[in-house]
Design a protein around this motif. Structure first.
Motif: not given
Length: 402
Positions: A30-38, A54-59, A79-80, A85-90
């Motif tokens: 993650y290289k976005g502006e939301e602080q501490q989001l990983k 179900a989403f788990t937002f890991r900070y 949107n993310y 986010f630069n990597v997504a694995t489905l």
């Protein structure tokens, strides 16, 4: 190009969700502006018979959990991917699809076929094994908890969880008894009998042939429950019409009183102590008697700045009432536990007061003949507590002649 690749990925994800082959998704780097989001992790779930994601937002220091319906979940992921986010694995049941954006902003999409077919899991974590099964359970169907095929009805999901939570609590308490067994059970104020039936069922499952009696003052409830018990062939389960204070039975190993209002809880504890029950379990409701005493006594103490407010006075009355109940149980040789539990997701937390017999002390002529040093200490503590809060008497104390 970037948007085309992301669109392809989202379309693939949409198709996997629709075909129910979607296993999980992870977003990283993650290289976005939301602080501490990983990272973000997504998996399919079924909540109250509705498909959700179900989403788990890991900070960096915490995890936040949210559930989204189908279309909203896709929008959040899209949107993310466009911004952050630069990597997504489905992962689907047969394929791994990876979306990557390099340092130059070029987005690539690649897929790998999985050697082993994965399984779609639609539960939060691991499905919990219930002590009271929903399938092939006549009384749950007759009480309106399940349908004829054993599926828990939508409106009864909370009730089903509540039933199992109560039985889990009682099963652990029964295991603490020296004999780890009980012969006679009385459920004071059994209502429609949900817990009474479930407890009888559980005791049968573990091989304890206990006599279980539900006491209920509403005649129609008694008749309904007895009819269901007869059809379920629960031969040692019965329901009787009456109130807690009028019911008499000296053969009680386990006494239960859930949500008995105000002094009815005291009546139930009194019956249990008189019968020398091995286990007394109550979940009090309302604490009006002690609250009236506190209001009438108008004692001045360090807590007066709190109790001048009605809501704090109410909470204080609850704690004092149940604290005195615990002390009285200890006086009569019970080891006590007071703990909080949630009986229904739509109701606040409740307090459960438990007495486990640890010393054989019977009630004789309303008082014990010889008091131990420990009992004298408890009596002094009760006296001091009443004086501190301006309480003239506690109903259970008066019933037992202390």
């Amino acid at each position: 190009m970037e948007i085309n690749q992301i669109t392809k990925f989202i379309n693939h994800l949409r198709e996997a969700m629709q075909q129910e082959v979607f296993v999980k998704l992870s977003l990283g780097n993650y290289k976005g502006e939301e602080q501490q989001l990983k990272q973000i992790f997504v998996k399919p779930v079924v909540i109250k018979r509705q498909a959700m994601f179900a989403f788990t937002f890991r900070y960096q220091t915490k995890d936040i959990f949210k559930n989204f319906p189908f279309e909203e979940a896709l929008k959040v992921i899209n949107n993310y991917l466009l911004d952050g986010f630069n990597v997504a694995t489905l992962f689907t049941t047969t394929e791994e699809l990876i979306l990557e954006r390099n340092q130059k902003g070029v987005v690539k999409l690649r897929s790998n076929q999985l050697k082993d077919v994965k399984t779609v899991v639609k539960t939060h974590d691991k499905e919990k094994k219930r002590l009271i099964a929903a399938v092939d359970n006549f009384y749950l169907s007759a009480l309106g908890v399940t349908d004829g095929e054993g599926t828990v009805l939508k409106h009864a999901q909370d009730k089903y969880r509540q039933i199992n939570q109560y039985v889990e609590i009682l099963s652990s308490l029964i295991k603490e008894l020296p004999s780890k067994s009980i012969c006679d059970v009385v459920d004071m104020g059994s209502g429609k009998g949900y817990l009474t039936f479930a407890l009888y069922d559980y005791l049968q499952q573990i091989g304890q042939k206990a006599n279980v009696v539900g006491v209920e003052f509403r005649k129609d409830m008694v008749e309904l429950c007895n009819a269901i018990a007869q059809k379920a062939k629960f031969d040692q389960l019965s329901f009787v019409e009456g109130t807690i204070d009028s019911y008499e039975n000296q053969n009680i190993d386990l006494l239960i009183a859930l949500h008995a209002c105000d002094t009815a809880t005291d009546d139930a504890i009194y019956k249990g102590i008189k019968a020398d029950a091995e286990l007394i379990v109550v979940a009090p409701c309302c604490h009006k008697q002690v609250r009236r005493e506190i209001e009438k006594g108008k004692a001045k103490n360090e807590l007066s700045f709190l109790t001048k407010h009605g809501i704090f006075l109410e909470r204080q009355a609850e704690m004092v009432t149940d604290g005195l109940r615990a002390l009285i149980l200890e006086y009569f040789g019970y080891k006590t536990k007071v703990f909080e539990f949630v009986s229904d997701v739509h109701t606040p937390k409740n307090v459960m007061v438990v007495g486990i017999k640890s010393k054989k002390l019977k009630v004789k002529s309303e008082k014990l003949d010889v008091l131990s040093e420990e009992q004298n200490t408890i009596l002094q503590k009760i006296k001091e507590t009443k004086a501190y809060f301006g309480i003239d008497y506690h109903h259970l104390e008066r019933l037992l002649g202390l």
